[in-house]
Design a protein around this motif. Sequence first.
Motif, PDB file in Angstrom:
ATOM      1  N   GLU A 155       0.824  -1.212   0.000  1.00 37.04           N
ATOM      2  CA  GLU A 155       0.000   0.000   0.000  1.00 37.04           C
ATOM      3  C   GLU A 155       0.857   1.262   0.000  1.00 37.04           C
ATOM      4  OE1 GLU A 155      -3.165   1.276  -0.993  1.00 37.04           O
ATOM      5  OE2 GLU A 155      -3.657  -0.683  -0.131  1.00 37.04           O
ATOM      6  N   GLY A 156       1.930   1.256   0.765  1.00 39.17           N
ATOM      7  CA  GLY A 156       2.761   2.462   0.840  1.00 39.17           C
ATOM      8  C   GLY A 156       3.700   2.616  -0.347  1.00 39.17           C
ATOM      9  N   GLN A 157       3.805   1.590  -1.183  1.00 43.16           N
ATOM     10  CA  GLN A 157       4.812   1.633  -2.256  1.00 43.16           C
ATOM     11  C   GLN A 157       4.265   2.170  -3.579  1.00 43.16           C
ATOM     12  OE1 GLN A 157       7.369  -1.897  -2.541  1.00 43.16           O
ATOM     13  NE2 GLN A 157       6.383  -2.676  -0.700  1.00 43.16           N
ATOM     14  N   GLY A 158       2.969   2.167  -3.714  1.00 46.29           N
ATOM     15  CA  GLY A 158       2.347   2.610  -4.961  1.00 46.29           C
ATOM     16  C   GLY A 158       2.355   4.106  -5.068  1.00 46.29           C
ATOM     17  N   PRO A 159       1.449   4.721  -5.793  1.00 49.84           N
ATOM     18  CA  PRO A 159       0.433   4.012  -6.566  1.00 49.84           C
ATOM     19  C   PRO A 159       1.014   3.412  -7.856  1.00 49.84           C
ATOM     20  CG  PRO A 159       0.244   6.380  -6.883  1.00 49.84           C
ATOM     21  CD  PRO A 159       1.328   6.174  -5.878  1.00 49.84           C
ATOM     22  N   PHE A 160       0.565   2.199  -8.143  1.00 52.59           N
ATOM     23  CA  PHE A 160       1.009   1.531  -9.358  1.00 52.59           C
ATOM     24  C   PHE A 160      -0.091   1.578 -10.415  1.00 52.59           C
ATOM     25  CE2 PHE A 160       3.021  -1.007  -5.863  1.00 52.59           C
ATOM     26  CZ  PHE A 160       4.326  -0.595  -6.097  1.00 52.59           C
ATOM     27  N   SER A 161       0.322   1.765 -11.662  1.00 51.38           N
ATOM     28  CA  SER A 161      -0.639   1.601 -12.764  1.00 51.38           C
ATOM     29  C   SER A 161      -0.633   0.157 -13.223  1.00 51.38           C
ATOM     30  CB  SER A 161      -0.253   2.477 -13.952  1.00 51.38           C
ATOM     31  OG  SER A 161      -0.278   3.800 -13.577  1.00 51.38           O
ATOM     32  N   VAL A 162       0.575  -0.447 -13.105  1.00 53.44           N
ATOM     33  CA  VAL A 162       0.751  -1.818 -13.591  1.00 53.44           C
ATOM     34  C   VAL A 162       1.565  -2.587 -12.560  1.00 53.44           C
ATOM     35  CG1 VAL A 162       1.799  -3.220 -15.445  1.00 53.44           C
ATOM     36  CG2 VAL A 162       0.831  -0.979 -15.993  1.00 53.44           C
ATOM     37  N   ILE A 163       1.203  -3.852 -12.375  1.00 52.24           N
ATOM     38  CA  ILE A 163       2.076  -4.739 -11.589  1.00 52.24           C
ATOM     39  C   ILE A 163       2.463  -5.900 -12.499  1.00 52.24           C
ATOM     40  CG2 ILE A 163       2.152  -6.417  -9.694  1.00 52.24           C
ATOM     41  CD1 ILE A 163       0.665  -4.494  -7.962  1.00 52.24           C
TER      42      ILE A 163
ATOM     43  N   VAL B 282      -3.487  -2.709 -13.694  1.00 52.79           N
ATOM     44  CA  VAL B 282      -3.307  -3.778 -14.679  1.00 52.79           C
ATOM     45  C   VAL B 282      -2.312  -4.774 -14.077  1.00 52.79           C
ATOM     46  CG1 VAL B 282      -2.236  -4.316 -16.903  1.00 52.79           C
ATOM     47  CG2 VAL B 282      -3.805  -2.378 -16.715  1.00 52.79           C
ATOM     48  N   VAL B 283      -2.720  -6.033 -13.969  1.00 54.30           N
ATOM     49  CA  VAL B 283      -1.831  -7.029 -13.365  1.00 54.30           C
ATOM     50  C   VAL B 283      -1.382  -8.028 -14.434  1.00 54.30           C
ATOM     51  CG1 VAL B 283      -1.598  -8.798 -11.592  1.00 54.30           C
ATOM     52  CG2 VAL B 283      -3.014  -6.798 -11.160  1.00 54.30           C
ATOM     53  N   ILE B 284      -0.087  -8.150 -14.565  1.00 59.59           N
ATOM     54  CA  ILE B 284       0.468  -9.106 -15.543  1.00 59.59           C
ATOM     55  C   ILE B 284       1.306 -10.104 -14.759  1.00 59.59           C
ATOM     56  CG2 ILE B 284       1.966  -9.353 -17.561  1.00 59.59           C
ATOM     57  CD1 ILE B 284       1.216  -6.454 -18.295  1.00 59.59           C
ATOM     58  N   ASP B 285       0.792 -11.252 -14.456  1.00 63.95           N
ATOM     59  CA  ASP B 285      -0.515 -11.779 -14.837  1.00 63.95           C
ATOM     60  C   ASP B 285      -1.307 -12.151 -13.572  1.00 63.95           C
ATOM     61  OD1 ASP B 285      -1.023 -12.002 -17.689  1.00 63.95           O
ATOM     62  OD2 ASP B 285       0.830 -13.131 -17.778  1.00 63.95           O
ATOM     63  N   PRO B 286      -2.634 -12.403 -13.718  1.00 59.41           N
ATOM     64  CA  PRO B 286      -3.427 -12.753 -12.532  1.00 59.41           C
ATOM     65  C   PRO B 286      -2.829 -13.957 -11.795  1.00 59.41           C
ATOM     66  CG  PRO B 286      -4.832 -12.495 -14.465  1.00 59.41           C
ATOM     67  CD  PRO B 286      -3.416 -12.409 -14.947  1.00 59.41           C
ATOM     68  N   ILE B 287      -2.698 -13.811 -10.486  1.00 58.31           N
ATOM     69  CA  ILE B 287      -2.063 -14.885  -9.697  1.00 58.31           C
ATOM     70  C   ILE B 287      -2.856 -16.193  -9.809  1.00 58.31           C
ATOM     71  CG2 ILE B 287      -1.507 -15.586  -7.306  1.00 58.31           C
ATOM     72  CD1 ILE B 287      -0.443 -12.778  -6.882  1.00 58.31           C
TER      73      ILE B 287
ATOM     74  N   VAL C 251       3.638 -12.621 -25.977  1.00 61.56           N
ATOM     75  CA  VAL C 251       3.569 -11.345 -25.234  1.00 61.56           C
ATOM     76  C   VAL C 251       2.284 -10.668 -25.690  1.00 61.56           C
ATOM     77  CG1 VAL C 251       4.696  -9.140 -24.750  1.00 61.56           C
ATOM     78  CG2 VAL C 251       6.077 -11.128 -25.342  1.00 61.56           C
ATOM     79  N   GLY C 252       1.221 -10.827 -24.955  1.00 66.70           N
ATOM     80  CA  GLY C 252      -0.070 -10.243 -25.350  1.00 66.70           C
ATOM     81  C   GLY C 252      -0.491 -10.738 -26.715  1.00 66.70           C
ATOM     82  N   ASP C 253      -0.641  -9.796 -27.655  1.00 65.32           N
ATOM     83  CA  ASP C 253      -1.106 -10.166 -28.999  1.00 65.32           C
ATOM     84  C   ASP C 253       0.009 -10.706 -29.892  1.00 65.32           C
ATOM     85  OD1 ASP C 253      -3.526  -9.218 -28.278  1.00 65.32           O
ATOM     86  OD2 ASP C 253      -3.279  -7.246 -29.221  1.00 65.32           O
TER      87      ASP C 253
ATOM     88  N   LYS D 176      -1.337  -1.174 -24.308  1.00 65.62           N
ATOM     89  CA  LYS D 176      -2.631  -1.662 -24.793  1.00 65.62           C
ATOM     90  C   LYS D 176      -3.520  -2.077 -23.619  1.00 65.62           C
ATOM     91  CE  LYS D 176      -2.008  -3.735 -28.987  1.00 65.62           C
ATOM     92  NZ  LYS D 176      -1.713  -4.927 -29.776  1.00 65.62           N
ATOM     93  N   LYS D 177      -2.919  -2.755 -22.649  1.00 62.13           N
ATOM     94  CA  LYS D 177      -3.702  -3.230 -21.491  1.00 62.13           C
ATOM     95  C   LYS D 177      -4.203  -2.057 -20.664  1.00 62.13           C
ATOM     96  CE  LYS D 177      -3.055  -7.840 -20.878  1.00 62.13           C
ATOM     97  NZ  LYS D 177      -4.246  -8.306 -20.295  1.00 62.13           N
ATOM     98  N   LEU D 178      -3.390  -1.006 -20.557  1.00 59.27           N
ATOM     99  CA  LEU D 178      -3.833   0.179 -19.813  1.00 59.27           C
ATOM    100  C   LEU D 178      -5.013   0.842 -20.510  1.00 59.27           C
ATOM    101  CD1 LEU D 178      -0.439   1.702 -18.672  1.00 59.27           C
ATOM    102  CD2 LEU D 178      -2.358   1.138 -17.173  1.00 59.27           C
ATOM    103  N   MET D 179      -4.938   0.881 -21.835  1.00 56.84           N
ATOM    104  CA  MET D 179      -6.038   1.489 -22.598  1.00 56.84           C
ATOM    105  C   MET D 179      -7.322   0.683 -22.411  1.00 56.84           C
ATOM    106  SD  MET D 179      -4.138   3.021 -25.823  1.00 56.84           S
ATOM    107  CE  MET D 179      -5.121   2.296 -27.085  1.00 56.84           C
ATOM    108  N   GLU D 180      -7.176  -0.648 -22.476  1.00 56.38           N
ATOM    109  CA  GLU D 180      -8.359  -1.515 -22.279  1.00 56.38           C
ATOM    110  C   GLU D 180      -8.956  -1.295 -20.897  1.00 56.38           C
ATOM    111  OE1 GLU D 180      -7.076  -5.557 -22.847  1.00 56.38           O
ATOM    112  OE2 GLU D 180      -6.644  -5.127 -24.956  1.00 56.38           O
ATOM    113  N   LYS D 181      -8.090  -1.232 -19.887  1.00 51.91           N
ATOM    114  CA  LYS D 181      -8.566  -1.041 -18.513  1.00 51.91           C
ATOM    115  C   LYS D 181      -9.312   0.278 -18.400  1.00 51.91           C
ATOM    116  CE  LYS D 181      -7.552  -3.033 -14.779  1.00 51.91           C
ATOM    117  NZ  LYS D 181      -8.257  -4.083 -14.105  1.00 51.91           N
TER     118      LYS D 181
END
Length: 386
Positions: free
Chosen positions: A49-57, A90-95, A200-202, A314-319
């Motif tokens: 929590e204190g390390q973010g804010p993250f847009s992507v992990i 955006v999480v790459i990838d879901p645990i 890698v994605g698409d 691309k993933k950020l745009m989708e989100k």
Amino acid sequence: MSKINENNPVIGYWMSERKRQKLNWSEFGKVCRYSGFELVKIDLERPLEGQGPFSVILHKLTEFIARNDQQAISLIKSVENYINSHPEIVVIDPIESVKILLDRYRSYGIIARSRLNDIDVFTPIYVELTSNNIAENIKKLQTYGVSFPFICKPYVAQGTNDCHKMALIFNEKSIVDCKPPCVAQSFVNHNALLFKVFVVGDEYQVVERPSLKNFYPSDRSTIFFDSHNVSKSDSSSQLSILDPEDQAYVPRIDDKKLKTIVSVLREELNLTLFGIDIVVENETGRHAIIDINVYPGYDGFPNFFNSLMNCIKKKLMEKHKNLTAENRINKTFLNCSVKVETKLEQDDSGFDTCDSSDERKHRQLISSTSINSKMNTVSKKIVNRT
Ligand SMILES: Nc1ncnc2c1ncn2[C@@H]1O[C@H](COP(=O)(O)OP(=O)(O)OP(=O)(O)O)[C@@H](O)[C@H]1O
Ligand SMILES: O=P(O)(O)O[C@H]1[C@H](OP(=O)(O)O)[C@@H](OP(=O)(O)O)[C@@H](O)[C@@H](O)[C@@H]1OP(=O)(O)O
């Protein structure tokens, strides 16, 4: 709740130092900066929590997910909790998806049940062996149709010291060499050529690697090997040298099938970064998927970092699009509900209708509770995105 910093979005990552160095990860830091992102290594020993804010992990936490001790379990739990309370990331990838692939038996099941069957792509016949009882194992192998020779693979596919230690078993008397829990899989002759597909994605790339030579049922004793000594780009194992009687034919991968394999598995696995290992069966030319890896090495993938960056954007745009759509739906829902409620209030004329006024109040309460909770989600998301 922390806010996303849209001016300087942060990509938080975690992977082992070994992998960081192998990938030459500092170069990715440069690609990130060039694209206006900051790349920050997550400290797993401190609250996220204190390390973010993250847009992507972005993570490769397989070594913790594969471990079963309390420390690793609670570490993964806290990462999961953090991710769950930040749906904007955006999480790459879901645990959850990673966990499935760490279990070889489950990942083979996904392939076997997928529509890849329709294009004659298969996973060689397999069965899980969980007991040390030889008679029971023989029976199981026969029942499922696993044939000799077969490969005994550790149950856990990635992230442990032993997960790449395999045994090639040629006959019934050597079944004792299986080390349960493991997955026994029929060996498919493929002229010692492995196709590694890095996704890698698409995008995806295929690289050719050395593999095991052709083998047949025999009296010979079990061959124990470490997969990392056989199928790396610089491997030169004796086990990969074809016998003189083998035909010097070079298997080919079918591009159309490959495209379908990638798109089906991308959907089935819900992963962005993964690798698929394919062999082409001698004589039949059928494509067999023998392994799927989470966030593999990408050795031989040209411009991996650029592809990774494009995929992140691309993933950020989708989100962003999904959150905006969700906000719109919530607003529409709110408008409709307000109209319905106003109408209900007007209708409450004191006459007895089929709904008692208590029932109506109860319904209104439920309705406004659900609006409030929806609004909370909406406003939380709006706060997060400003
Ligand atoms: N069913 C099979 N038929 C023929 N060869 C196989 C089969 N399964 C595995 N192999 C051979 O054994 C090697 C290791 O198998 P596998 O890919 O399952 O191991 P791994 O440790 O999961 O590999 P990775 O390093 O990709 O994670 C393959 O590269 C291939 O040469
Ligand atoms: O890069 P990492 O350290 O994660 O190691 C991975 C390894 O990549 P590397 O070849 O670069 O070592 C992968 O090989 P390729 O399929 O890409 O050939 C594959 O063996 C994974 O199973 C390994 O994951 P692990 O079992 O260690 O979790």
